[in-house]
Design a protein around this motif. Structure first.
Motif, short mmCIF file in Angstrom:
data_model
loop_
_atom_site.label_atom_id
_atom_site.label_comp_id
_atom_site.label_asym_id
_atom_site.label_seq_id
_atom_site.Cartn_x
_atom_site.Cartn_y
_atom_site.Cartn_z
N ILE A 62 53.27 -7.87 44.60
CA ILE A 62 52.78 -8.74 43.53
C ILE A 62 53.77 -9.88 43.35
CG2 ILE A 62 52.17 -8.87 41.09
CD1 ILE A 62 51.64 -5.81 41.26
N ASN A 63 53.29 -11.10 43.56
CA ASN A 63 54.15 -12.29 43.42
C ASN A 63 55.48 -12.15 44.14
OD1 ASN A 63 52.18 -13.53 41.99
ND2 ASN A 63 53.12 -13.24 40.01
N LEU A 94 56.54 -6.92 35.48
CA LEU A 94 55.12 -7.11 35.76
C LEU A 94 54.27 -7.39 34.53
CD1 LEU A 94 54.46 -4.38 38.47
CD2 LEU A 94 54.94 -6.81 38.77
N GLU A 96 53.69 -9.89 32.75
CA GLU A 96 52.95 -11.14 32.79
C GLU A 96 52.05 -11.23 34.02
OE1 GLU A 96 53.06 -13.40 30.31
OE2 GLU A 96 54.44 -12.06 29.25
N ASP A 97 52.41 -10.50 35.07
CA ASP A 97 51.71 -10.64 36.35
C ASP A 97 50.57 -9.66 36.55
OD1 ASP A 97 53.45 -12.68 37.21
OD2 ASP A 97 54.92 -11.21 37.86
#
Length: 133
Positions: A62-63, A94, A96-97
């Protein structure tokens, strides 16, 4: 953005790896095919408490971060980019993601009290409840 999801011994999935493209990705299938389990696997990454069988593993990219949770020796182990970490660190990175919503979330938006709660959050206010005699 979720780029990759790897599951091992997670419910119906013996071992599977999914790669996601930039933009909209759609997962469709018949009832019972495992679509909801993919969402549950992300919940597994961010949760504690519920017991899973030995060897259960979920890894997500993730990102640019690789987050992994596995069950070994009856305990959950957390990894960030291959190094051991804890759930608190994973959640803080995580928050915010990765936002997970259930099917019932849309219903909550219709409630006036929830709308006010969202407005207060957006404005940075907190509700003060005053009980009248």
């Amino acid at each position: 953005m979720l780029r990759r999801l790897y599951l091992k011994d997670f419910y119906l999935f013996k071992e599977v790896e999914l790669e996601f493209c930039k933009g909209l990705n759609v997962i469709s299938g018949e009832t019972g095919a495992g679509k909801s389990l993919l969402v549950r696997s992300l919940e597994f990454l961010l949760s504690e408490g519920k017991s899973y069988p030995e060897g259960t593993t979920v890894e997500a990219e993730i990102n640019g971060m690789i987050v992994r949770k596995e069950v070994r020796g009856g305990k959950s182990r957390y990894y960030l980019n291959g190094k051991g970490t804890n759930l608190k660190t994973i959640k803080s990175l995580l928050k915010e993601d990765l936002v997970l919503q259930s099917q019932g979330e849309g219903q909550r938006l219709k409630r006036r009290d929830y709308q006010m709660h969202l407005l207060d959050l957006y404005c940075g206010l907190s509700l003060i409840h005053i009980s009248e005699p």
